[in-house]
Scaffold this motif. Structure first.
Motif, PDB file in Angstrom:
ATOM      1  N   VAL A  98      -0.963 -15.800   1.618  1.00 36.81           N
ATOM      2  CA  VAL A  98      -0.522 -15.057   0.524  1.00 36.81           C
ATOM      3  C   VAL A  98      -0.487 -13.515   0.442  1.00 36.81           C
ATOM      4  CG1 VAL A  98      -0.519 -17.019  -0.870  1.00 36.81           C
ATOM      5  CG2 VAL A  98      -2.576 -15.727  -0.894  1.00 36.81           C
ATOM      6  N   ARG A 117      -3.944 -20.037  -4.978  1.00 37.65           N
ATOM      7  CA  ARG A 117      -4.116 -19.092  -3.659  1.00 37.65           C
ATOM      8  C   ARG A 117      -5.377 -18.541  -3.306  1.00 37.65           C
ATOM      9  NH1 ARG A 117      -2.974 -13.660  -4.383  1.00 37.65           N
ATOM     10  NH2 ARG A 117      -1.087 -13.643  -3.289  1.00 37.65           N
ATOM     11  N   PRO A 126       3.210 -12.089   4.678  1.00 34.42           N
ATOM     12  CA  PRO A 126       3.299 -13.095   3.391  1.00 34.42           C
ATOM     13  C   PRO A 126       4.404 -14.124   3.516  1.00 34.42           C
ATOM     14  CG  PRO A 126       4.321 -10.803   2.925  1.00 34.42           C
ATOM     15  CD  PRO A 126       3.671 -10.876   4.250  1.00 34.42           C
ATOM     16  N   GLU A 143       5.372 -18.382  -2.481  1.00 39.33           N
ATOM     17  CA  GLU A 143       4.029 -18.653  -2.364  1.00 39.33           C
ATOM     18  C   GLU A 143       3.764 -20.180  -2.612  1.00 39.33           C
ATOM     19  OE1 GLU A 143       1.286 -16.443  -4.229  1.00 39.33           O
ATOM     20  OE2 GLU A 143       1.612 -14.581  -3.103  1.00 39.33           O
TER      21      GLU A 143
END
Length: 177
Positions: A98, A117, A126, A143
């Protein structure tokens, strides 16, 4: 009510490689190094710029007047990310993970993402680069997808995302801001 600027080291704003405070593993603050692409003291205007203009299609503040002309070039070719190799070598960042976010950007995330996260080191590459989801909403969904896969297959997920990201960058499917 006035807020004082934090005490800065002498010459901080004349440096070309700067430490930027980011949220790391376990919610700890981390200095991530980047090449300066904005005018001095721009970091204090983040919330103002986003409040006035929102985010663009790449998930960056829209119409961001804080960028220098040279800074635009440096960002376009991902050059500003090179000093993060130092953080990688120190073990503060993972190669894939992340994105290390500022506290202001971190607070904008949905609570479920914030809670998940912080169990992992932020990464230099990412998930949105691998999944081709560069806009603001896409970043969050990328994410979610990444973290779901990482929880099940920690090592395989990073290998898969690394090669997908490299392919997307080299083939021109995704560009930096």
């Amino acid at each position: 009510m006035k807020t004082a600027l934090p005490k800065l080291e002498p010459g901080y704003h004349q440096r070309y490689i700067i430490p930027m405070m980011r949220i790391g593993k376990n919610g700890n603050k981390l200095k991530v190094f980047k090449i300066r692409t904005m005018y001095p003291f721009s970091e204090y205007l983040q919330e103002y710029v986003v409040g006035m203009n929102g985010y663009n299609t790449k998930g960056k503040p829209n119409n961001d007047f804080r960028l220098t002309p040279l800074g635009r070039f440096i960002r376009k070719y991902w050059i500003d990310e090179l000093p993060q190799v130092y953080n990688l070598l120190r073990g503060e960042l993972a190669l894939v993970g992340v994105r290390p976010l500022s506290e202001a950007r971190f607070k904008e995330l949905p609570i479920d993402i914030r809670e998940r996260r912080i169990h992992y080191k932020p990464g230099c590459i990412p998930p949105y680069v691998a999944l081709l989801m560069p806009d603001s909403k896409g970043n969050i969904e990328a994410e979610r997808i990444y973290l779901s896969e990482k929880e099940k297959y920690p090592h395989w997920t990073d290998i898969k995302y690394f090669f997908k990201a490299i392919f997307n960058v080299l083939s021109g499917k995704i560009l930096s801001s």
